[in-house]
Design a protein around this motif. Sequence first.
Motif, PDB file in Angstrom:
ATOM      1  N   ALA A  40       8.198 -15.285 -53.588  1.00  0.00           N
ATOM      2  CA  ALA A  40       8.254 -14.676 -52.099  1.00  0.00           C
ATOM      3  C   ALA A  40       8.784 -15.267 -51.123  1.00  0.00           C
ATOM      4  CB  ALA A  40       6.799 -14.279 -51.945  1.00  0.00           C
ATOM      5  N   LEU A  41       9.239 -16.758 -51.392  1.00  0.00           N
ATOM      6  CA  LEU A  41       9.732 -17.469 -50.321  1.00  0.00           C
ATOM      7  C   LEU A  41      11.119 -17.229 -49.786  1.00  0.00           C
ATOM      8  CD1 LEU A  41       8.192 -20.849 -51.352  1.00  0.00           C
ATOM      9  CD2 LEU A  41       7.647 -19.419 -49.548  1.00  0.00           C
ATOM     10  N   HIS A  42      11.791 -16.404 -51.043  1.00  0.00           N
ATOM     11  CA  HIS A  42      13.345 -16.039 -50.634  1.00  0.00           C
ATOM     12  C   HIS A  42      13.698 -14.629 -50.743  1.00  0.00           C
ATOM     13  CE1 HIS A  42      14.121 -20.418 -51.110  1.00  0.00           C
ATOM     14  NE2 HIS A  42      13.211 -20.517 -52.018  1.00  0.00           N
ATOM     15  N   ARG A  43      14.868 -14.297 -50.124  1.00  0.00           N
ATOM     16  CA  ARG A  43      15.102 -12.804 -50.085  1.00  0.00           C
ATOM     17  C   ARG A  43      16.438 -12.577 -50.559  1.00  0.00           C
ATOM     18  NH1 ARG A  43      15.437 -15.236 -45.048  1.00  0.00           N
ATOM     19  NH2 ARG A  43      17.184 -14.747 -44.019  1.00  0.00           N
ATOM     20  N   LYS A  44      17.061 -11.306 -51.018  1.00  0.00           N
ATOM     21  CA  LYS A  44      18.187 -11.172 -51.163  1.00  0.00           C
ATOM     22  C   LYS A  44      19.400 -11.268 -50.174  1.00  0.00           C
ATOM     23  CE  LYS A  44      20.954  -7.319 -53.478  1.00  0.00           C
ATOM     24  NZ  LYS A  44      20.806  -6.106 -54.085  1.00  0.00           N
ATOM     25  N   GLY A  45      20.417 -11.894 -50.338  1.00  0.00           N
ATOM     26  CA  GLY A  45      21.269 -12.117 -49.502  1.00  0.00           C
ATOM     27  C   GLY A  45      21.428 -13.627 -48.729  1.00  0.00           C
ATOM     28  N   GLU A  46      20.113 -14.246 -49.051  1.00  0.00           N
ATOM     29  CA  GLU A  46      19.959 -15.614 -48.497  1.00  0.00           C
ATOM     30  C   GLU A  46      20.867 -16.682 -49.237  1.00  0.00           C
ATOM     31  OE1 GLU A  46      16.079 -18.836 -48.114  1.00  0.00           O
ATOM     32  OE2 GLU A  46      16.127 -16.902 -48.995  1.00  0.00           O
ATOM     33  N   MET A  47      21.511 -17.566 -48.367  1.00  0.00           N
ATOM     34  CA  MET A  47      22.089 -18.637 -48.897  1.00  0.00           C
ATOM     35  C   MET A  47      21.257 -19.727 -49.239  1.00  0.00           C
ATOM     36  SD  MET A  47      25.499 -17.621 -49.355  1.00  0.00           S
ATOM     37  CE  MET A  47      26.101 -19.081 -49.542  1.00  0.00           C
ATOM     38  N   VAL A  48      21.482 -20.425 -50.602  1.00  0.00           N
ATOM     39  CA  VAL A  48      20.499 -21.607 -50.858  1.00  0.00           C
ATOM     40  C   VAL A  48      21.464 -22.472 -51.366  1.00  0.00           C
ATOM     41  CG1 VAL A  48      18.354 -19.800 -51.251  1.00  0.00           C
ATOM     42  CG2 VAL A  48      19.811 -20.482 -52.968  1.00  0.00           C
ATOM     43  N   GLN A  49      20.732 -23.778 -51.716  1.00  0.00           N
ATOM     44  CA  GLN A  49      21.244 -24.772 -52.497  1.00  0.00           C
ATOM     45  C   GLN A  49      20.535 -25.031 -53.704  1.00  0.00           C
ATOM     46  OE1 GLN A  49      21.758 -28.052 -49.722  1.00  0.00           O
ATOM     47  NE2 GLN A  49      23.877 -27.410 -49.551  1.00  0.00           N
ATOM     48  N   ALA A  50      21.002 -25.751 -54.898  1.00  0.00           N
ATOM     49  CA  ALA A  50      20.435 -25.899 -55.915  1.00  0.00           C
ATOM     50  C   ALA A  50      21.081 -26.862 -56.762  1.00  0.00           C
ATOM     51  CB  ALA A  50      20.119 -24.541 -56.864  1.00  0.00           C
ATOM     52  N   VAL A  51      20.529 -27.478 -57.631  1.00  0.00           N
ATOM     53  CA  VAL A  51      20.863 -28.336 -58.559  1.00  0.00           C
ATOM     54  C   VAL A  51      21.328 -27.803 -59.978  1.00  0.00           C
ATOM     55  CG1 VAL A  51      20.261 -30.642 -59.957  1.00  0.00           C
ATOM     56  CG2 VAL A  51      19.598 -30.538 -57.427  1.00  0.00           C
ATOM     57  N   VAL A  52      22.290 -28.232 -60.552  1.00  0.00           N
ATOM     58  CA  VAL A  52      22.724 -27.428 -61.756  1.00  0.00           C
ATOM     59  C   VAL A  52      21.785 -28.459 -62.869  1.00  0.00           C
ATOM     60  CG1 VAL A  52      24.643 -27.315 -63.590  1.00  0.00           C
ATOM     61  CG2 VAL A  52      25.011 -27.096 -61.025  1.00  0.00           C
ATOM     62  N   PRO A  82      29.509 -30.498 -62.698  1.00  0.00           N
ATOM     63  CA  PRO A  82      28.688 -30.941 -63.927  1.00  0.00           C
ATOM     64  C   PRO A  82      27.108 -30.961 -63.718  1.00  0.00           C
ATOM     65  CG  PRO A  82      29.701 -32.717 -62.737  1.00  0.00           C
ATOM     66  CD  PRO A  82      30.549 -31.355 -61.984  1.00  0.00           C
ATOM     67  N   VAL A  83      26.431 -31.086 -64.714  1.00  0.00           N
ATOM     68  CA  VAL A  83      24.966 -31.013 -64.664  1.00  0.00           C
ATOM     69  C   VAL A  83      24.612 -32.113 -64.012  1.00  0.00           C
ATOM     70  CG1 VAL A  83      22.889 -31.516 -66.100  1.00  0.00           C
ATOM     71  CG2 VAL A  83      24.578 -30.025 -66.975  1.00  0.00           C
ATOM     72  N   GLY A  84      23.730 -31.947 -62.888  1.00  0.00           N
ATOM     73  CA  GLY A  84      23.174 -32.802 -61.897  1.00  0.00           C
ATOM     74  C   GLY A  84      23.933 -32.659 -60.636  1.00  0.00           C
ATOM     75  N   SER A  85      24.808 -31.713 -60.286  1.00  0.00           N
ATOM     76  CA  SER A  85      25.482 -31.577 -59.075  1.00  0.00           C
ATOM     77  C   SER A  85      24.667 -30.603 -58.184  1.00  0.00           C
ATOM     78  CB  SER A  85      26.865 -31.466 -59.320  1.00  0.00           C
ATOM     79  OG  SER A  85      26.855 -30.103 -59.918  1.00  0.00           O
ATOM     80  N   THR A  86      25.042 -30.541 -56.956  1.00  0.00           N
ATOM     81  CA  THR A  86      24.372 -29.676 -55.993  1.00  0.00           C
ATOM     82  C   THR A  86      25.354 -28.417 -55.701  1.00  0.00           C
ATOM     83  OG1 THR A  86      22.973 -31.248 -55.309  1.00  0.00           O
ATOM     84  CG2 THR A  86      23.370 -29.121 -53.924  1.00  0.00           C
ATOM     85  N   VAL A  87      24.989 -27.224 -55.834  1.00  0.00           N
ATOM     86  CA  VAL A  87      25.619 -26.270 -55.628  1.00  0.00           C
ATOM     87  C   VAL A  87      25.242 -25.262 -54.619  1.00  0.00           C
ATOM     88  CG1 VAL A  87      26.922 -26.244 -57.746  1.00  0.00           C
ATOM     89  CG2 VAL A  87      24.725 -24.823 -57.483  1.00  0.00           C
ATOM     90  N   GLU A  88      25.788 -24.458 -54.079  1.00  0.00           N
ATOM     91  CA  GLU A  88      25.390 -23.311 -52.975  1.00  0.00           C
ATOM     92  C   GLU A  88      25.748 -22.044 -53.238  1.00  0.00           C
ATOM     93  OE1 GLU A  88      24.921 -22.894 -48.079  1.00  0.00           O
ATOM     94  OE2 GLU A  88      26.775 -24.075 -48.952  1.00  0.00           O
ATOM     95  N   GLY A  89      25.045 -21.034 -53.063  1.00  0.00           N
ATOM     96  CA  GLY A  89      25.197 -19.736 -53.369  1.00  0.00           C
ATOM     97  C   GLY A  89      24.394 -18.951 -52.783  1.00  0.00           C
ATOM     98  N   GLU A  90      24.770 -17.526 -52.916  1.00  0.00           N
ATOM     99  CA  GLU A  90      23.801 -16.421 -52.299  1.00  0.00           C
ATOM    100  C   GLU A  90      22.902 -15.703 -53.315  1.00  0.00           C
ATOM    101  OE1 GLU A  90      24.357 -11.787 -50.613  1.00  0.00           O
ATOM    102  OE2 GLU A  90      26.518 -13.007 -51.026  1.00  0.00           O
TER     103      GLU A  90
END
Length: 259
Positions: free
Chosen positions: A104-116, A59-67
């Motif tokens: 410029a801080l991030h690159r393709k293939g990097e795993m990151v976390q974000a908030v929905v 749901p909105v507000g949750s934290t997810v991880e992806g490439e």
Amino acid sequence: VHVSEMSWTKKNVHPGKIVSTSQEVEVVVLEVDSDKRRISLGLKQAQNNPWDAFLAAHPVGSTVEGEVKNATEFGLFIGLDGDVDGMVHMSDIAWGVSGEDALALHRKGEMVQAVVLDIDAEKERISLGMKQLERGGVAVGGSAAAAAVNKNQVVTVTVLEVRDAGLEVQQGDDGATGFIKRTDLGRDRDEQRSERFQVGQKFDAMVIGFDRSKKPTFSIKAMQISEEKQAVAQYGSSDSGASLGDILGAALKAQTEKK
């Protein structure tokens, strides 16, 4: 079954990459045209909508991880559960830097976390934010502390971090955090130097707005301009003959006497 109705997530691909010859599948009747003796079928409609499934699980507000799947001129595309992508707009990547520098801080293939931040299943869009995970970030929808702060309000803030682009500050001891751009550190150019501040230093600033995540933005310069206008209105006018120094001096004296 038109190729556009075969898969929710696989766009513009050959049908052979989705199904194979002699494979049995379930479909949904989308339209029947008796005159043309044509029946339109949908394969993806017989499957769960992955955006609806993603919303149920995240749901909105949750934290997810992806490439990081791709970086464009306006943001990052992140691969998520269910073979769907979410986008982090460049303004939601990091605090205190330009969108271009943040990309410029991030690159393709990097795993990151974000908030929905938002999900529009109908338009198949998922909006994500990475800077909202940084220290003191305001949760989606705001917080009690952030909700108590109003635009044009003057509050006391504490410096959390000094950067070339400005200051990251926090209202009170446990209130909302926000950013003061270098150009908002004072009216004069010699005041617009972030290095003249130290972590832990406290001062007053004016709330001048809120970003997409409801995080306040502050300005010392806006507060100075507002105080000057108030002093002129109360202790002098443009046709009174009093200089600006006299007016501000009278205002400062009155303020000191009150204390």
